[in-house]
Design a protein around this motif. Structure first.
Motif, PDB file in Angstrom:
ATOM      1  N   GLY A 161       0.913  -1.237  -0.055  1.00  7.11           N
ATOM      2  CA  GLY A 161       0.014  -0.011  -0.027  1.00  7.11           C
ATOM      3  C   GLY A 161       0.791   1.114  -0.068  1.00  7.11           C
ATOM      4  O   GLY A 161       2.041   1.226  -0.720  1.00  7.11           O
ATOM      5  N   ALA A 162       0.376   2.158   0.801  1.00  9.78           N
ATOM      6  CA  ALA A 162       1.163   3.517   0.748  1.00  9.78           C
ATOM      7  C   ALA A 162       2.526   3.393   1.261  1.00  9.78           C
ATOM      8  O   ALA A 162       3.345   4.085   1.040  1.00  9.78           O
ATOM      9  CB  ALA A 162       0.507   4.156   1.606  1.00  9.78           C
ATOM     10  N   GLU A 163       2.909   2.277   1.904  1.00 10.72           N
ATOM     11  CA  GLU A 163       4.257   2.165   2.454  1.00 10.72           C
ATOM     12  C   GLU A 163       5.208   1.526   1.579  1.00 10.72           C
ATOM     13  O   GLU A 163       6.372   1.190   1.740  1.00 10.72           O
ATOM     14  CB  GLU A 163       4.320   1.282   3.948  1.00 10.72           C
ATOM     15  N   THR A 164       4.698   1.106   0.416  1.00 10.94           N
ATOM     16  CA  THR A 164       5.562   0.405  -0.788  1.00 10.94           C
ATOM     17  C   THR A 164       6.621   1.406  -1.172  1.00 10.94           C
ATOM     18  O   THR A 164       6.537   2.513  -1.375  1.00 10.94           O
ATOM     19  CB  THR A 164       4.508   0.238  -2.075  1.00 10.94           C
ATOM     20  N   THR A 165       7.902   0.846  -1.243  1.00  9.51           N
ATOM     21  CA  THR A 165       9.052   1.599  -1.801  1.00  9.51           C
ATOM     22  C   THR A 165       9.596   0.577  -2.745  1.00  9.51           C
ATOM     23  O   THR A 165       9.037  -0.524  -3.256  1.00  9.51           O
ATOM     24  CB  THR A 165      10.062   1.470  -0.639  1.00  9.51           C
TER      25      THR A 165
END
Lengths: 216, 349
Positions: A161-165
Motif C-alpha cells: 500500500g502507501a508504504e511501498t518503496t
C-alpha cells in the motif's frame, strides 16, 4: 503486455492483491484502441472497479458494472451486456472477484475460449495466505477450477500500500520468479503505483496511478 | 492486509484455538481466513448453523479455558446478544467482533457506527458492562484483538471489538510484533478435566438465591471499577491548543484528523480526541479538555450516539455539537471541516 494480441484480458487472483487497480490501469492504457472493463466482482461490495467509473468513462472506456453496485442492495448480478464484449472489437478487461469469486467467470468459459484470451494471475508477496509461492500456486489452481479457464501469465503486483518503496517491489522479484517456475507461466509484467517505485533492472514494469477509493 | 484478516491472524497469534462464525458482509473474510489458517495451527474453525449457535459454542469453548472468538456484523450481533449476556453471567472470557454495517433491521452492507449504544449500553440483559475496543487502523485491528484476549482473561469478561465495514475491508500494512502480551492469571475456574484431582468446577449463570446473585454482580462490578481505573485508552491529536475538540472513534477518527488539518489551514484550531476504549469511556480525558477547549464536536457514522457520552463526560460545561452521516454513507473530511468552521463562526471562537 498492454500491447497484447488477445482481445480478452482476464485479471484474477487472491483477494486483496490489487486486481482492480491493475484492471482499471490496463483499461485506461488501452482506451485509445477502444476498451471495455467488466466489473465481475460478485463477492465483495467494497473497493471495486465501479468506484472508478467517472474516471474510466472520461477516458473513453466503456464500463459494464452490476446495476446495484455500491448500494445497500449490492447483489451478485451479471449484467446481460457482458455478452456484448464477445461480439465487439474492443479490448475487454475482466476484473474478477478474488479466490472463489472466479466462479462468475466460469459462466462465460465457452465464449471466452472461442474469442481467445489472456488470463493474468495477480500476485502480491505481502498477502499472508499466498506469501509462500506454493500457497500462491494452490490458490491459482483453485481459481482455475472455479473459472474453468487456465492462466496464461503472472502479474507481480507485490506492494504494501502507501508504504511501498522501490525496495519493497525489488524484494518480490525472486518470489514472482519462483511462482513462475512452479507454474511454467511467464511474469508478464511487474506493476507499481508511481514511477518512484519502479525497481531497477526489472523488465516489463507497468507504472500505474492509484485508483483505490480514498475515504479520508 | 485487510482489516478483517488482521483480526483473524491476530487472534491466531494470541493463541485463539476456536473460532465459531456465520457469514455476513462485511466481516466474512474473518471466517474465510480462519477456515484456511486454523487447521494449520491445530485449531478449529466452525461455521455454525446460526449466529446464536456460534455464540453458545463460544461459551462452551471458553468454559474449557481455551481462547475462543466469534465475529459477525450488526444484525448477527443482535442475535448473539443473549449469549453475550450468558458469557457475562458465567464470568467467561471471550472475544466478540462486530464489523458494523447499516441498520436497523437488515439495513445495508456499507460501513456504520450505529451500534455504539448497543455495544456500550445494551449488548445483553442484566446489570453488566463489556469492554469495547474501537480500532481505527488495520494495525489496530491486530493489536487490539491481541489486547482483547488478554483483557478478557485478566478480567474474566467478554471483550467486544467494535469495528466497521470500512476498516474491515481496508488494506494497510500490519506489524504483528508491535504488541507486548500481558501477564495473565491462571484459569483455575476452567472445566477442563482433572481426573478427580480437585473439586470440580461449575460454569453457570443461574444463581437461585437473590443474595447470592447480588453478591456475584457486586463482585463483577468491583472488577468493572478496576477496568475503569486501569484500562481507559484514547489518543489525542493536536488537542493541546485546540479550541474545538472533535471526538470520534474508528473510521470516523481518520476522517476527523484530516478535517482538523483542513480546519487549521482555515484558521480554526481543531484537534481530535479518539476514544480507543468506548467502555470504559475516556471521561477524565474529555473533562480535562473541557478546561482548555471551548467546544466539542462528536463525529459519528450514525445519527448521534456517542455524543451523549461526550456531553456527560464534560458535564455540559461546553457546547457539544454533532456531525454524522448514516445508512452506510461516509462523511467527507471537507464536510466535517466545514462544520468546524461554521461552529467557529457561530460561537465566535
Amino acid at each position: 503486455m498492454v500491447g497484447s494480441s488477445k482481445r480478452i484480458i482476464i485479471v484474477a487472483g487472491h483477494f486483496g492483491t490489487g486486481k482492480t487497480n491493475v484492471s482499471v490501469s490496463l483499461a485506461l492504457a488501452s482506451a485509445s484502441r477502444g476498451s471495455v472493463i467488466i466489473d465481475l466482482d460478485t463477492v465483495n461490495p467494497y473497493f471495486r472497479a465501479a468506484d472508478s467509473v467517472p474516471e474510466l468513462r472520461a477516458a473513453g472506456v466503456r464500463t459494464i458494472i452490476p446495476e446495484y453496485s455500491n448500494t445497500n442492495v449490492d447483489i451478485p448480478t451479471l449484467p446481460p451486456e457482458i455478452a456484448s464484449v464477445f461480439f465487439s472489437d474492443e479490448t475487454a478487461i475482466f476484473d474478477v472477484g478474488g479466490d472463489d469469486g472466479a466462479a462468475a467467470l466460469g459462466v462465460y468459459e465457452r465464449d471466452i475460449s472461442r474469442v481467445g484470451y489472456e488470463m493474468l494471475y495477480v500476485i502480491n508477496m505481502y498477502r499472508l495466505l499466498i506469501a509462500d509461492p506454493e500457497d500462491a500456486v494452490a490458490v491459482m489452481r483453485e481459481i482455475e477450477g472455479y473459472s474453468r479457464l487456465r492462466f496464461t501469465g503472472i502479474v507481480n503486483n507485490s506492494n504494501l500500500g502507501a508504504e511501498t518503496t522501490r525496495e519493497t517491489v525489488a524484494a518480490s522479484v525472486s518470489y514472482a520468479e519462483c511462482v513462475s517456475k512452479l507454474t511454467g507461466l511467464p511474469v508478464v509484467f511487474t506493476s507499481v503505483i508511481g514511477d518512484a517505485r519502479a525497481p531497477e533492472g526489472v523488465e516489463n514494469v507497468f507504472v500505474m496511478d492509484d485508483h483505490t477509493k480514498k475515504l479520508f | 492486509m485487510k482489516g478483517n484478516e488482521a483480526i483473524a491472524e491476530a487472534a491466531i497469534n494470541a493463541g485463539c484455538l476456536y473460532y465459531f462464525g456465520y457469514p455476513i458482509t462485511p466481516q466474512t473474510e474473518i471466517s474465510e481466513y480462519m477456515a484456511k489458517r486454523m487447521p494449520k495451527v491445530g485449531g478449529l474453525c466452525l461455521q455454525a448453523e446460526s449466529e446464536i449457535a456460534a455464540v453458545n459454542m463460544l461459551l462452551g469453548a471458553s468454559a474449557s479455558g481455551t481462547r475462543a472468538m466469534t465475529s459477525s456484523s450488526s444484525p448477527g450481533i443482535s442475535l448473539k446478544s443473549e449469549g453475550i449476556s450468558y458469557l457475562v453471567g458465567s464470568d467467561l472470557p471471550a472475544v466478540v467482533v462486530n464489523v458494523q454495517r447499516g441498520g436497523p433491521g437488515l439495513g445495508g452492507i456499507q460501513p456504520s457506527q450505529a451500534d455504539y449504544y448497543q455495544a456500550t449500553k445494551a449488548y445483553g440483559h442484566g446489570d453488566m458492562h463489556l469492554i469495547v475496543l474501537a480500532p481505527s487502523t488495520v494495525q489496530e485491528m491486530a493489536t487490539l484483538t491481541g489486547e482483547a484476549f488478554d483483557l478478557a482473561d485478566i478480567y474474566r469478561t467478554p471483550v467486544i471489538i467494535l469495528a466497521d465495514g470500512a476498516i474491515g475491508q481496508m488494506m494497510e500494512p500490519v506489524d504483528f510484533s508491535e504488541r507486548k502480551p500481558r501477564e495473565l492469571p491462571e484459569k483455575t475456574w476452567a472445566t477442563c478435566g482433572h481426573r478427580g484431582a480437585r473439586k470440580h468446577n461449575i460454569v453457570n449463570s443461574l444463581l437461585m438465591e437473590p443474595e447470592e446473585l447480588e453478591r456475584s454482580i457486586r463482585d463483577r462490578f468491583e472488577r468493572y471499577r478496576k477496568i475503569e481505573e486501569n484500562e481507559v485508552m484514547c489518543e489525542k491529536y493536536m488537542t493541546d491548543d485546540a479550541d474545538i475538540v472533535v471526538v470520534a472513534f474508528g473510521i470516523a477518527a481518520r476522517i476527523a484528523k484530516t478535517a482538523a488539518q483542513i480546519a487549521r489551514s482555515r484558521g480554526v484550531k481543531a484537534g481530535v480526541l479518539r476514544p480507543i476504549t468506548l467502555w470504559p469511556f475516556p471521561n477524565k480525558e474529555i473533562s480535562a479538555l473541557a478546561d482548555t477547549a471551548k467546544a466539542f464536536l462528536s463525529v459519528e457514522l450514525s445519527m448521534g450516539q456517542m455524543v451523549t457520552d461526550v456531553k456527560l463526560a464534560c458535564e455540559c460545561r461546553r457546547p457539544v455539537d454533532f456531525f454524522g452521516r448514516t445508512g452506510g454513507v461516509i462523511p467527507a473530511p471537507a464536510d466535517v471541516a466545514e462544520k468546524l468552521c461554521a461552529m467557529s463562526r457561530e460561537l465566535s471562537i
